[in-house]
Design a protein around this motif. Structure first.
Motif, PDB file in Angstrom:
ATOM      1  N   SER A 118       7.836  -7.968  -0.684  1.00 49.20           N
ATOM      2  CA  SER A 118       6.167  -8.499  -0.435  1.00 49.20           C
ATOM      3  C   SER A 118       5.422  -9.520  -1.066  1.00 49.20           C
ATOM      4  O   SER A 118       4.555  -9.919  -1.000  1.00 49.20           O
ATOM      5  CB  SER A 118       5.236  -7.397   0.030  1.00 49.20           C
ATOM      6  N   LEU A 147       0.927  -2.433   4.422  1.00 45.42           N
ATOM      7  CA  LEU A 147       2.311  -3.223   4.831  1.00 45.42           C
ATOM      8  C   LEU A 147       2.990  -2.363   5.286  1.00 45.42           C
ATOM      9  O   LEU A 147       3.500  -1.767   6.044  1.00 45.42           O
ATOM     10  CB  LEU A 147       2.856  -3.476   3.358  1.00 45.42           C
ATOM     11  N   GLU A 151       5.211  -1.442   9.603  1.00 45.74           N
ATOM     12  CA  GLU A 151       6.934  -1.672   9.607  1.00 45.74           C
ATOM     13  C   GLU A 151       6.484   0.169  10.127  1.00 45.74           C
ATOM     14  O   GLU A 151       5.716   0.873  10.104  1.00 45.74           O
ATOM     15  CB  GLU A 151       7.147  -1.431   7.705  1.00 45.74           C
TER      16      GLU A 151
END
Length: 163
Positions: A118, A147, A151
Motif C-alpha cells: 500500500s 486498509l 481486505e
C-alpha cells in the motif's frame, strides 16, 4: 522530536460471551419441541465447542441455534473453525467447532505484505500471534486500519493499544 505511534492487530474471542451463548443455546435446545427426546447437546470444552445430535439434519439445526446465539452476543462467526461431522456412539453425529484465537503466521505475512504494497509509511512486525504496526503519522496508522478492514483475510481482526 516526533514519537512513533503504534497499534496492535489481534484476533481474539471474548470467552465469557461464548460461554453465555453456549448456555443460551443449551437452554433453547432443552425447550424446543423438535428436539424433544433427542440426544442433541452443546458443550464448551476449553477452546472448542462439541455439538452432538441424532442425525445430520438435527446437527445443522443445532449449528444454526449456536450461531444465532453467538451473533446476538457479539461473537464473530469468523472465529469458528468447523470440523467434519463424525459418527459417534449411540447412533449420533458429533462435530467439533474450534475457536480461533490469534493470527496464524501465513495470515500475518499476508497482512504485512498488504501493508507494504500500500506504500503507507508504517512499519509492521509479527509478535507471536499479534502484529504491531507503528509509524510517525497517526493518519498513516488510521489508513492502515482502514486498509486491513477492507481486505478479507478470513479472520476477525481487532485493533488495540492505539498509542
Amino acid at each position: 522530536m516526533a514519537k512513533d505511534s503504534s497499534f496492535d492487530i489481534v484476533s481474539k474471542v471474548d470467552m465469557p460471551e461464548v460461554t453465555n451463548a453456549v448456555q443460551q443455546a443449551q437452554k433453547e435446545l432443552a425447550q424446543r419441541f423438535d428436539f424433544k427426546n433427542s440426544k442433541s447437546s452443546i458443550k464448551l470444552e476449553g477452546e472448542k465447542i462439541i455439538l452432538v445430535s441424532d442425525d445430520d439434519f438435527k446437527l445443522t439445526n443445532v449449528v444454526d441455534i449456536l450461531e444465532g446465539k453467538l451473533v446476538k452476543r457479539g461473537v464473530s462467526l469468523r472465529a469458528l473453525d468447523y470440523g467434519k461431522p463424525q459418527a459417534a456412539a449411540g447412533d449420533t453425529v458429533k462435530q467439533e467447532v474450534k475457536l480461533v484465537q490469534g493470527i496464524a503466521q501465513e495470515k500475518s505475512k499476508l497482512m504485512i505484505k498488504a501493508l507494504k504494497d500500500s506504500k503507507l509509511k508504517v512499519v509492521s512486525s509479527i509478535q507471536g500471534e499479534e502484529i504491531r504496526v507503528s509509524g510517525k503519522n497517526k493518519d498513516d496508522l488510521q489508513a492502515a486500519i482502514a486498509l486491513l478492514r477492507k481486505e478479507d483475510f478470513g479472520i476477525e481482526l481487532q485493533f488495540i493499544n492505539f498509542r
